[in-house]
Scaffold this motif. Structure first.
Motif, PDB file in Angstrom:
ATOM      1  N   ARG A 340     -58.106  35.254 -26.660  1.00 57.72           N
ATOM      2  CA  ARG A 340     -57.915  35.521 -28.087  1.00 57.72           C
ATOM      3  C   ARG A 340     -59.172  35.076 -28.830  1.00 57.72           C
ATOM      4  O   ARG A 340     -59.686  33.975 -28.602  1.00 57.72           O
ATOM      5  N   LEU A 341     -59.651  35.950 -29.709  1.00 56.50           N
ATOM      6  CA  LEU A 341     -60.866  35.661 -30.475  1.00 56.50           C
ATOM      7  C   LEU A 341     -60.581  35.880 -31.951  1.00 56.50           C
ATOM      8  O   LEU A 341     -59.946  36.872 -32.328  1.00 56.50           O
ATOM      9  N   ARG A 342     -61.060  34.959 -32.808  1.00 53.22           N
ATOM     10  CA  ARG A 342     -60.986  35.157 -34.252  1.00 53.22           C
ATOM     11  C   ARG A 342     -62.314  35.732 -34.732  1.00 53.22           C
ATOM     12  O   ARG A 342     -63.390  35.193 -34.426  1.00 53.22           O
ATOM     13  N   VAL A 343     -62.219  36.838 -35.480  1.00 51.72           N
ATOM     14  CA  VAL A 343     -63.429  37.519 -35.949  1.00 51.72           C
ATOM     15  C   VAL A 343     -63.264  37.830 -37.439  1.00 51.72           C
ATOM     16  O   VAL A 343     -62.146  37.868 -37.961  1.00 51.72           O
ATOM     17  N   PRO A 344     -64.358  38.064 -38.131  1.00 54.87           N
ATOM     18  CA  PRO A 344     -64.271  38.429 -39.564  1.00 54.87           C
ATOM     19  C   PRO A 344     -63.544  39.760 -39.741  1.00 54.87           C
ATOM     20  O   PRO A 344     -63.708  40.684 -38.945  1.00 54.87           O
ATOM     21  N   ASP A 345     -62.754  39.835 -40.812  1.00 54.98           N
ATOM     22  CA  ASP A 345     -62.008  41.069 -41.097  1.00 54.98           C
ATOM     23  C   ASP A 345     -62.894  42.022 -41.883  1.00 54.98           C
ATOM     24  O   ASP A 345     -62.791  42.156 -43.109  1.00 54.98           O
ATOM     25  N   ARG A 346     -63.787  42.667 -41.141  1.00 52.39           N
ATOM     26  CA  ARG A 346     -64.656  43.651 -41.784  1.00 52.39           C
ATOM     27  C   ARG A 346     -64.980  44.753 -40.780  1.00 52.39           C
ATOM     28  O   ARG A 346     -64.900  44.544 -39.560  1.00 52.39           O
ATOM     29  N   PRO A 347     -65.334  45.942 -41.262  1.00 52.62           N
ATOM     30  CA  PRO A 347     -65.615  47.060 -40.360  1.00 52.62           C
ATOM     31  C   PRO A 347     -66.698  46.699 -39.347  1.00 52.62           C
ATOM     32  O   PRO A 347     -67.698  46.052 -39.673  1.00 52.62           O
ATOM     33  N   GLY A 348     -66.467  47.072 -38.100  1.00 51.39           N
ATOM     34  CA  GLY A 348     -67.444  46.846 -37.045  1.00 51.39           C
ATOM     35  C   GLY A 348     -67.234  45.584 -36.246  1.00 51.39           C
ATOM     36  O   GLY A 348     -67.894  45.383 -35.218  1.00 51.39           O
ATOM     37  N   SER A 349     -66.303  44.699 -36.691  1.00 48.52           N
ATOM     38  CA  SER A 349     -66.097  43.433 -35.972  1.00 48.52           C
ATOM     39  C   SER A 349     -65.551  43.670 -34.565  1.00 48.52           C
ATOM     40  O   SER A 349     -65.995  43.047 -33.593  1.00 48.52           O
ATOM     41  N   LEU A 350     -64.557  44.543 -34.454  1.00 44.94           N
ATOM     42  CA  LEU A 350     -63.987  44.825 -33.133  1.00 44.94           C
ATOM     43  C   LEU A 350     -65.027  45.473 -32.230  1.00 44.94           C
ATOM     44  O   LEU A 350     -65.156  45.130 -31.042  1.00 44.94           O
ATOM     45  N   ALA A 351     -65.789  46.390 -32.784  1.00 41.39           N
ATOM     46  CA  ALA A 351     -66.832  47.048 -31.994  1.00 41.39           C
ATOM     47  C   ALA A 351     -67.853  46.037 -31.487  1.00 41.39           C
ATOM     48  O   ALA A 351     -68.361  46.144 -30.363  1.00 41.39           O
ATOM     49  N   ALA A 352     -68.158  45.035 -32.309  1.00 37.53           N
ATOM     50  CA  ALA A 352     -69.125  44.016 -31.901  1.00 37.53           C
ATOM     51  C   ALA A 352     -68.592  43.191 -30.726  1.00 37.53           C
ATOM     52  O   ALA A 352     -69.336  42.857 -29.801  1.00 37.53           O
ATOM     53  N   VAL A 353     -67.284  42.867 -30.779  1.00 33.89           N
ATOM     54  CA  VAL A 353     -66.684  42.138 -29.665  1.00 33.89           C
ATOM     55  C   VAL A 353     -66.768  42.963 -28.383  1.00 33.89           C
ATOM     56  O   VAL A 353     -67.164  42.457 -27.313  1.00 33.89           O
ATOM     57  N   LEU A 354     -66.390  44.223 -28.469  1.00 33.71           N
ATOM     58  CA  LEU A 354     -66.394  45.084 -27.277  1.00 33.71           C
ATOM     59  C   LEU A 354     -67.813  45.270 -26.740  1.00 33.71           C
ATOM     60  O   LEU A 354     -68.028  45.335 -25.526  1.00 33.71           O
ATOM     61  N   THR A 355     -68.784  45.328 -27.635  1.00 34.79           N
ATOM     62  CA  THR A 355     -70.179  45.458 -27.195  1.00 34.79           C
ATOM     63  C   THR A 355     -70.618  44.196 -26.451  1.00 34.79           C
ATOM     64  O   THR A 355     -71.287  44.267 -25.411  1.00 34.79           O
ATOM     65  N   ALA A 356     -70.225  43.029 -26.971  1.00 31.19           N
ATOM     66  CA  ALA A 356     -70.586  41.771 -26.310  1.00 31.19           C
ATOM     67  C   ALA A 356     -69.975  41.694 -24.913  1.00 31.19           C
ATOM     68  O   ALA A 356     -70.623  41.220 -23.963  1.00 31.19           O
ATOM     69  N   LEU A 357     -68.747  42.163 -24.780  1.00 29.40           N
ATOM     70  CA  LEU A 357     -68.088  42.169 -23.473  1.00 29.40           C
ATOM     71  C   LEU A 357     -68.758  43.164 -22.527  1.00 29.40           C
ATOM     72  O   LEU A 357     -68.942  42.887 -21.336  1.00 29.40           O
ATOM     73  N   ALA A 358     -69.128  44.328 -23.046  1.00 28.57           N
ATOM     74  CA  ALA A 358     -69.795  45.319 -22.205  1.00 28.57           C
ATOM     75  C   ALA A 358     -71.140  44.813 -21.724  1.00 28.57           C
ATOM     76  O   ALA A 358     -71.537  45.046 -20.574  1.00 28.57           O
ATOM     77  N   ASP A 359     -71.864  44.082 -22.600  1.00 27.16           N
ATOM     78  CA  ASP A 359     -73.180  43.582 -22.228  1.00 27.16           C
ATOM     79  C   ASP A 359     -73.120  42.608 -21.052  1.00 27.16           C
ATOM     80  O   ASP A 359     -74.081  42.489 -20.290  1.00 27.16           O
ATOM     81  N   VAL A 360     -71.994  41.893 -20.904  1.00 32.35           N
ATOM     82  CA  VAL A 360     -71.878  40.919 -19.815  1.00 32.35           C
ATOM     83  C   VAL A 360     -71.109  41.500 -18.619  1.00 32.35           C
ATOM     84  O   VAL A 360     -70.828  40.810 -17.648  1.00 32.35           O
ATOM     85  N   GLY A 361     -70.765  42.787 -18.705  1.00 32.31           N
ATOM     86  CA  GLY A 361     -70.172  43.473 -17.558  1.00 32.31           C
ATOM     87  C   GLY A 361     -68.676  43.272 -17.381  1.00 32.31           C
ATOM     88  O   GLY A 361     -68.151  43.486 -16.282  1.00 32.31           O
ATOM     89  N   ALA A 362     -67.961  42.868 -18.449  1.00 35.48           N
ATOM     90  CA  ALA A 362     -66.508  42.705 -18.358  1.00 35.48           C
ATOM     91  C   ALA A 362     -65.823  44.030 -18.659  1.00 35.48           C
ATOM     92  O   ALA A 362     -66.195  44.715 -19.616  1.00 35.48           O
ATOM     93  N   ASN A 363     -64.831  44.372 -17.866  1.00 38.23           N
ATOM     94  CA  ASN A 363     -64.087  45.615 -18.059  1.00 38.23           C
ATOM     95  C   ASN A 363     -62.848  45.331 -18.902  1.00 38.23           C
ATOM     96  O   ASN A 363     -61.988  44.547 -18.515  1.00 38.23           O
ATOM     97  N   VAL A 364     -62.739  45.975 -20.063  1.00 39.06           N
ATOM     98  CA  VAL A 364     -61.620  45.746 -20.975  1.00 39.06           C
ATOM     99  C   VAL A 364     -60.431  46.595 -20.536  1.00 39.06           C
ATOM    100  O   VAL A 364     -60.514  47.828 -20.458  1.00 39.06           O
TER     101      VAL A 364
END
Length: 412
Positions: A340-364
């Motif tokens: 579970r991650l707390r992120v700012p409630d603004r457009p693009g926050s979820l995309a940023a999380v998914l990008t960070a996970l993709a960069d480290v090779g984690a499969n969502v």
């Protein structure tokens, strides 16, 4: 002591000669199953490790050996009366096939919860399968009642000398295929297989170590050995239904007490990880009960002097259960992360999380987005993710990467 029957107290034990006689009877009937080397296990143990693949036996388990030996030695009158058995699956299939080959009528009582593929296979071999009760104990009671009422011969899954002798032929094959074996590790429920293997192995190679392995949630032998008599368990909850036996018999308890060097237990996590290991590394389809010996070696490789032979006792697994066990095994092996991650409630926050996970090779695998929980502050949302990783080291890398990116992370 070849050819000499051993005696434990007042209970005569199956001898090496008994097992040799069973092997002669089974010649050309059973498969001589392969012994497959496991490099991955050998690296952990520090010496050769082999898998004795009884999952490739007729009916998918070692049970056919004992069932055929028992049925083949029935008198003509007993054969005419038919046979009855109770089983969650593997013994049922062994009895059904042996009965068909010998021209004997067979009725098998199975719990209502028995896996459908095992029920279908039992019927496919020609036996009448009756689903009775919620547990194997209830099915056993129904089978013994049927035997009393009809005169059919009850074929016990492990409490008979002929059954033990038949199962012991696995041990003879192990000695022939791996003459320098130092340790034989055996999946154990009621004890018929390990009793027979120990009788065969100790007769010809007394110095070979024989280890019985039970599911910790269904381990009847430790308490029974301590008490000196069969002590029923008050409950069992394990994925390994094939070795979920409430109590050993006097006969199998005597064999284990006299001939088996050690009884070990494995957890549900151990079993699921071992099943996944066999799928990925050994390319073997194995049921949870059949993988207990491998689980023990994986859990504590230093405890088994090599060369080691681990008996893979059965491969009859329901595909639905396989999916669940594989997922459980991946979680236990640290290959699933729930965060579970707390992120700012603004457009693009979820995309940023998914990008960070993709960069480290984690499969969502799963994503949930929560913004209404009272625990959240104004302007915050919570993201719940289920990730597939490559293992514990990669999981640590994922957590470290999220921390460097400034995310507050908690376990899901």
């Amino acid at each position: 002591m070849t050819g000499v029957e051993q005696v434990a107290g007042t209970t005569p034990l199956v001898s090496g000669a008994d097992v040799a006689d069973a092997a002669a009877l089974l010649e050309g009937i059973v498969r001589r199953t392969p012994l497959e080397h496991s490099r991955a296990l050998a690296e952990r143990v520090g010496g050769p490790v082999w898998l004795k693949c009884e999952n490739l036996q007729h009916t998918g388990s070692f049970k056919f050996r004992g069932a055929y030996t028992r049925l083949a030695r029935l008198t003509p009158d007993e054969r005419a009366r038919g046979v009855v058995a109770a089983s969650a699956g593997n013994h049922a299939q062994g009895v059904a096939l042996a009965a068909r080959m010998l021209g004997v009528r067979a009725t098998v009582f199975m719990p209502e919860s028995a896996p459908l593929p095992k029920v279908a296979a039992t019927r496919g071999y020609g036996a009448e399968a009756r689903l009775t009760g919620h547990t194997l104990t209830e099915a056993l009671a129904a089978a013994t009642a049927h035997a009393r009422e009809t005169g059919a011969v009850f074929i016990h899954p492990f409490d008979h000398r002929d059954v033990i002798a038949g199962q012991g032929t696995v041990g003879l094959e192990v000695l022939e295929q791996c003459p320098d074996v130092a340790t034989v590790v055996v999946c154990t429920g009621g004890g018929g297989l390990v009793s027979g293997i120990a009788a065969a192995v100790k007769d010809r190679r007394p110095g070979v170590r024989v280890v019985a392995v039970q599911a910790a949630a269904a381990a009847a032998f430790p308490g029974s050995l301590a008490a000196g008599r069969p002590v029923p368990l008050t409950g069992m909850t394990t994925m390994a239904d094939g070795i979920a036996v409430g109590a050993p018999a006097e006969l199998t308890l005597a064999h284990v007490r006299e001939l088996v060097d050690e009884v070990r237990t494995v957890s549900e996590e151990d079993l699921s990880q071992a099943l996944l290991f066999c799928l990925e590394r050994a390319k073997l389809v194995v049921e949870p009960a059949g993988v207990a010996a491998v689980a023990a070696v994986l859990a504590d490789p230093a405890a088994f002097p090599p060369p080691v032979v681990a008996v893979v006792s059965g491969g009859n697994i329901d595909p639905v259960l396989m999916l669940k066990v594989v997922q459980h095994g991946m979680a236990a092996a640290g290959r699933y992360l729930r965060l579970r991650l707390r992120v700012p409630d603004r457009p693009g926050s979820l995309a940023a999380v998914l990008t960070a996970l993709a960069d480290v090779g984690a499969n969502v695998l799963e994503v949930e987005h929560e913004r209404t929980a009272t625990r959240l502050g104004l302007g915050e949302v919570e993201v719940f993710v289920v990730l597939e990783t490559r293992g514990p080291t990669h999981a640590d890398e994922v957590l470290a990467a999220l921390g460097r990116a400034g995310y507050e992370v908690t376990a899901g």
